[in-house]
Write a protein that holds these residues in place. Structure first.
Motif, PDB file in Angstrom:
ATOM      1  N   ASP A  44       0.846  -1.196   0.000  1.00  0.00           N
ATOM      2  CA  ASP A  44       0.000   0.000   0.000  1.00  0.00           C
ATOM      3  C   ASP A  44       0.880   1.244   0.000  1.00  0.00           C
ATOM      4  OD1 ASP A  44       0.850   0.481   2.605  1.00  0.00           O
ATOM      5  OD2 ASP A  44      -1.153   0.538   3.475  1.00  0.00           O
ATOM      6  N   THR A  45       0.275   2.370  -0.362  1.00  0.00           N
ATOM      7  CA  THR A  45       0.991   3.632  -0.445  1.00  0.00           C
ATOM      8  C   THR A  45       0.162   4.735   0.191  1.00  0.00           C
ATOM      9  OG1 THR A  45       0.039   4.013  -2.637  1.00  0.00           O
ATOM     10  CG2 THR A  45       2.238   3.032  -2.547  1.00  0.00           C
ATOM     11  N   ALA A  46       0.841   5.786   0.616  1.00  0.00           N
ATOM     12  CA  ALA A  46       0.186   6.985   1.141  1.00  0.00           C
ATOM     13  C   ALA A  46       0.971   8.189   0.653  1.00  0.00           C
ATOM     14  CB  ALA A  46       0.141   6.968   2.669  1.00  0.00           C
ATOM     15  N   ALA A  49       2.473  10.728   5.089  1.00  0.00           N
ATOM     16  CA  ALA A  49       2.399   9.911   6.297  1.00  0.00           C
ATOM     17  C   ALA A  49       3.542  10.306   7.217  1.00  0.00           C
ATOM     18  CB  ALA A  49       2.481   8.418   5.955  1.00  0.00           C
ATOM     19  N   SER A  70       5.968  10.777   1.598  1.00  0.00           N
ATOM     20  CA  SER A  70       5.233   9.715   0.924  1.00  0.00           C
ATOM     21  C   SER A  70       5.749   8.364   1.427  1.00  0.00           C
ATOM     22  CB  SER A  70       5.409   9.831  -0.591  1.00  0.00           C
ATOM     23  OG  SER A  70       6.773   9.983  -0.931  1.00  0.00           O
ATOM     24  N   GLU A 256      -5.912   4.443  11.756  1.00  0.00           N
ATOM     25  CA  GLU A 256      -4.705   3.760  11.285  1.00  0.00           C
ATOM     26  C   GLU A 256      -3.683   3.532  12.399  1.00  0.00           C
ATOM     27  OE1 GLU A 256      -4.236   8.162  10.035  1.00  0.00           O
ATOM     28  OE2 GLU A 256      -5.825   6.666  10.310  1.00  0.00           O
TER      29      GLU A 256
END
Length: 333
Positions: A44-46, A49, A70, A256
């Protein structure tokens, strides 16, 4: 791809991942040394963060570094009950150096800091990632240029039938000067917009240990000292616990967030019985957070380790009392 010798030959060549990079994020570490049989279990990516990654061993100054930018998180399971974790890490270290990263941390299990170090690490939950506290390895690399800093944090561990690999990539780019047209409230980073200890679940009249969250964020772990268990019992006594109210409010602010509750005992009795008791007590605390305070169960993991991680001598009543505890460890903020 790089050809690998020895125990790697049975697995073939590595896995290419260039097509899976988050567009615009600049996260591009390619673990080409992973064997072809490696099965990706998480990705997964954000775009933005904040994460605390290890850059030193337990007890050394600045063990955890908070990096904002990122983020990409990946994990793999390698189907081999005999492949040494060192061999896996050696390949990934070469990948890291080939990509221009400077290694800032390379350690294993007890050399890293053992149990306490492991539970200070950001770790994906099972079954995507599994960590054997007696056989895990950590590798962290950094590269940077003007206005940009990138970290790759690698965790490799043994499982019963698999070897597990977790890779976090964080890319930080210096923020542009704030626009004079934007409202002042939009200029502050998200972490400064509200106190982390603002209660979400308890009523204003409830006692809340606001200092607990500050210590948790600063140290990465904190003992819940107000918990009360009857002698030899696994269930919490029925009373108010300000530490749980504060922890519940903190977890409820951001879904989260992840913590692990770790139960500990003194050294009286066998390891098996103490491990079972410490697990029951950690489970009891987790149940209270979920059933009474309404915290989402996926945010909390409970583990019991018996007397394997004392913080005081077990030769005195005072030391044994300190060792009987439940500790909360911050995994993801």
């Amino acid at each position: 791809m790089r050809a690998l010798a020895g125990a790697w030959l049975g697995f073939g060549l590595g896995v290419g991942l260039a097509a899976c990079i988050l567009p615009g994020a600049g996260l591009a570490f390619d673990p080409v040394s992973l064997p072809e049989a490696a099965r990706r279990t998480f990705d997964d990516t954000a775009a933005t963060a904040s994460i605390r990654i290890p850059v030193a061993r337990l007890g050394e100054a600045g063990m955890l570094k908070e990096v904002e930018g990122s983020l990409r998180r990946r994990a793999w399971a390698i189907p081999s009950p005999t492949l040494p974790t060192l061999r896996v890490l050696q390949g990934l270290r070469q990948d890291m150096e080939d990509a221009g990263y400077q290694v800032v941390l390379d350690c294993a299990s007890e050399a890293c800091g053992g149990f306490d170090f492991r539970f200070a690490l950001p770790v994906l939950p099972a079954p995507e990632m599994n960590v054997d506290i007696f056989d895990y390895r950590v590798l962290v690399g950094r590269r940077g240029d003007a206005g940009r800093e990138e970290y790759v944090y690698v965790l490799v561990s043994k499982g019963r039938a698999n070897r597990f690999v977790q890779i976090y990539e964080v890319a930080r780019r210096d923020a542009a000067p704030p626009s004079t047209q934007a409202p002042p409230s939009t200029q502050a980073p998200p972490s400064t917009q509200a106190p982390v200890s603002a209660p979400a679940t308890p009523s204003p009249a409830d006692p809340v240990d606001t200092d607990l969250i500050s210590r948790l964020k600063a140290r990465g772990h904190v003992v819940l000292r107000d918990l009360d268990f009857a002698s030899g019992a696994g269930a919490l006594s029925e009373k108010d616990y300000p530490s749980l109210a504060a922890l519940a409010a903190y977890l409820s602010e951001k879904p989260e967030r992840r913590v692990v509750l770790v139960g500990h005992t003194d050294a009286v009795g066998s390891l098996a019985s103490n491990t079972a008791l410490s697990q029951t007590r950690a489970d009891s605390v987790r149940d209270q957070l979920v059933s009474v305070f309404g915290v989402t169960g996926s945010q909390i993991t409970a583990r019991g380790v018996g007397y394997l991680s004392p913080i005081a001598t077990n030769l005195t009543p005072e030391g044994r009392d300190m060792n009987r505890r439940v500790e909360v460890v911050l995994l993801v903020d």
